[in-house]
Motif scaffolding. Structure first.
Motif, PDB file in Angstrom:
ATOM      1  N   GLN A 123      15.836 -24.850 -34.514  1.00  0.00           N
ATOM      2  CA  GLN A 123      16.609 -25.836 -33.756  1.00  0.00           C
ATOM      3  C   GLN A 123      15.727 -27.044 -33.421  1.00  0.00           C
ATOM      4  OE1 GLN A 123      20.056 -25.389 -32.818  1.00  0.00           O
ATOM      5  NE2 GLN A 123      19.802 -23.875 -34.422  1.00  0.00           N
ATOM      6  N   HIS A 124      14.472 -26.769 -33.091  1.00  0.00           N
ATOM      7  CA  HIS A 124      13.523 -27.855 -32.844  1.00  0.00           C
ATOM      8  C   HIS A 124      13.311 -28.664 -34.123  1.00  0.00           C
ATOM      9  CE1 HIS A 124      11.907 -26.615 -28.847  1.00  0.00           C
ATOM     10  NE2 HIS A 124      12.332 -25.434 -29.237  1.00  0.00           N
ATOM     11  N   GLU A 125      13.100 -27.922 -35.213  1.00  0.00           N
ATOM     12  CA  GLU A 125      12.757 -28.608 -36.464  1.00  0.00           C
ATOM     13  C   GLU A 125      13.903 -29.466 -36.972  1.00  0.00           C
ATOM     14  OE1 GLU A 125      11.131 -25.813 -39.239  1.00  0.00           O
ATOM     15  OE2 GLU A 125       9.233 -25.749 -38.132  1.00  0.00           O
ATOM     16  N   ALA A 126      15.136 -28.959 -36.820  1.00  0.00           N
ATOM     17  CA  ALA A 126      16.289 -29.733 -37.277  1.00  0.00           C
ATOM     18  C   ALA A 126      16.358 -31.060 -36.520  1.00  0.00           C
ATOM     19  CB  ALA A 126      17.572 -28.937 -37.081  1.00  0.00           C
ATOM     20  N   ALA A 127      16.167 -30.998 -35.213  1.00  0.00           N
ATOM     21  CA  ALA A 127      16.216 -32.232 -34.418  1.00  0.00           C
ATOM     22  C   ALA A 127      15.036 -33.146 -34.771  1.00  0.00           C
ATOM     23  CB  ALA A 127      16.200 -31.903 -32.932  1.00  0.00           C
TER      24      ALA A 127
END
Ligand SMILES: Nc1ncnc2c1ncn2[C@@H]1O[C@H](COP(=O)(O)OP(=O)(O)O)[C@@H](O)[C@H]1O
Ligand SMILES: [Mg+2]
Lengths: 232, 252
Positions: A123-127
């Motif tokens: 989720q962090h990486e997608a953002a």
């Protein structure tokens, strides 16, 4: 058991209730802010501060709240006077809030940190990959996902906090419990049952209402359907 | 256009990328192939700074960045020029399908909600999922999630799309729908850097194929050269292993 007396003293407690509520409100608010700061320090592994945060949490969790209150009430003025800061004019309520903020901050960070870590790295990486700033990522993606995880723990923290206010009369705060202790000593210990039952009712009501509030927040965050559904 | 120059990256003292230079021209579909653990994912992640290379440079048409002293602002700019499609999709779990596609348009590109919504409808239409627009990721199949994540990546109009094994996490019967979407996007002239083990797909879609092994580019060229006329031993070994595997599974 004197029912008439019970109803006669109930208004005394209601009039002391604002003090208890003020203590709860500020301790929860600043305790939560402190716990966010402590969680941030731990997650970012900030040098020097991280071991201090561990030490702080360990102390807060391992010593009785009553002891922490006494240490703050008697110890903090002495400690700060070494740095030329005078806090002798502080009210007892202020010392109470400081104690509960420090206590609550340590406990709540132990709720927030696992909730933060429970949000998947993806989720962090997608953002990140879309060019969100750290703040945008936190506000739009991470916090909405960690809230439903953290809320039950935060709600429990609030209940503990409410109950912890019942020790503040020890340093002479005249909150709900303070009124009770004054009543008991002025009646030479003849009406303890009525007095403490009345106090119990007040705490019950406050806890019940705050619990309802937390449950309502939980309902709101439930709509995200975060549970895993269909598999690939 | 994207040019990578001399990208080096090591994890705990092990060199994973040993000075990779690579060019992707506008409208190109460049496919990275190679054995597992070779550094393909790491290279892709370096392009939008999910991984920080120890050394190297990246160049876009009007933007250049040296990885060894990149500032926060430059990193954000770099990330906004590229968009990653992850093997595990990583859709925002707290957002519906269409909100996933709208999110970066609103937050990063500061578009109005209305504008973002209309754009997103169009993109969902492109990946064939308009009717699922109000579903949460947990209510969608893997193939559907991946198609939404492709729409999410397209939404920021990146100069380059990065795909990291976009079908590897999918059940076999869902692979086709995702490959079709990628194929269709490639036809519209998008610039793509793709990692895949779908060799026949790579052969048909790529303008250039790059074979990587042990953190190095062994060989690069048009698909016909790499797949049919390679004279490099390591390339041939890798591809032979692949077709052997394939035959084994199909003969069962
Ligand atoms: N975050 C990491 N920490 C340590 N080692 C890593 C990390 N990411 C990748 N590696 C290592 O780098 C090598 C290349 O990995 P990767 O780029 O995922 O290869 P590929 O995508 O070609 O299979 C592997 O040996 C892997 O174990
Ligand atoms: Mg990989």
């Amino acid at each position: 058991m004197d029912i008439a007396y019970f109803f006669k003293i109930l208004p005394h407690f209601i009039s002391a209730l604002p003090i208890t509520l003020i203590v709860i409100f500020f301790s929860q608010l600043f305790g939560l802010l402190l716990s966010i700061a402590v969680t941030y320090i731990q997650i970012k592994s900030i040098k020097v501060l991280t071991p201090l945060a561990h030490l702080y949490i360990s102390f807060v969790r391992s010593t009785p709240i009553l002891l922490q209150l006494l240490l703050i009430y008697y110890g903090l003025p002495v400690l700060l006077s070494l740095f030329g800061i005078n806090i002798n004019f502080w009210s007892k309520t202020a010392f109470s809030i400081v104690t509960l903020v420090l206590h609550n901050g340590g406990f709540l960070s132990e709720v927030l940190r696992p909730a933060y870590l429970a949000v998947e790295q993806g989720q962090h990486e997608a953002a990140d990959s879309l060019g969100f700033t750290s703040f945008q990522k936190l506000r739009r993606i991470i916090i909405p996902q960690l809230l439903p995880i953290a809320l039950p723990g935060l709600g429990n923290g609030l209940i503990y906090l409410i109950h912890d206010t019942s020790i503040l009369f020890v340093i002479g705060v005249v909150d709900v419990m303070g009124v009770a202790s004054n009543l008991v000593s002025s009646s030479y210990g003849t009406d303890q049952i009525e007095v403490y039952l009345a106090v119990a009712f007040v705490y019950w009501a406050v806890t019940y209402l705050s619990d309802k509030g937390v449950k309502r927040l939980e309902k709101i965050t439930e709509r995200y359907h975060l549970e895993n559904g269909l598999k690939s | 256009m994207l040019a990578l120059k001399n990208i080096r990256k090591s994890f705990n003292g092990t060199d994973v990328l040993k000075g990779i230079s690579l060019k992707v021209n506008e409208g190109d579909v460049v496919t990275l192939i190679g054995p597992s653990g070779t550094g393909k994912t790491t290279l892709l992640r370096c392009v939008n700074f999910l991984e920080k290379p120890d050394e190297g440079e990246v160049q876009f048409s009007n933007f250049q960045l040296n990885y060894s002293h990149a500032k926060k602002k430059e990193i954000l700019r770099l990330r906004r020029k590229s968009a990653m499609v992850f093997q595990q999709y990583h859709l925002f779990k707290n957002k519906t399908a269409i909100e996933n596609v709208m999110e970066a348009q609103i937050v990063v590109q500061k578009k109005t909600k209305k504008e973002a919504y209309e754009n997103s409808l169009e993109l969902l239409n492109k990946v064939g999922l308009v009717e699922k627009k109000d579903y949460y990721p947990s209510q969608l199949s893997g193939g559907q999630q991946q198609r939404i994540s492709i729409a999410r990546a397209l939404a920021i109009k990146p100069e380059i799309l990065l795909f990291d094994e976009p079908t590897s996490a999918l059940d076999p019967e869902l692979v086709g729908e995702v490959l079709n979407v990628i194929d269709q996007i490639a036809r519209t002239g998008a610039t793509i850097l793709l990692v895949t083990h779908e060799m026949s797909f790579a052969q048909s879609i790529s303008t250039k194929v790059v074979f990587m092994d042990h953190g190095e580019i062994v060989e690069e060229g048009p698909p016909s050269q790499i797949f049919n006329h390679s004279n490099r031993l390591r390339t041939k070994e890798f591809l032979k292993h692949f077709t052997n595997n394939y035959q084994k599974t199909t003969s069962l």
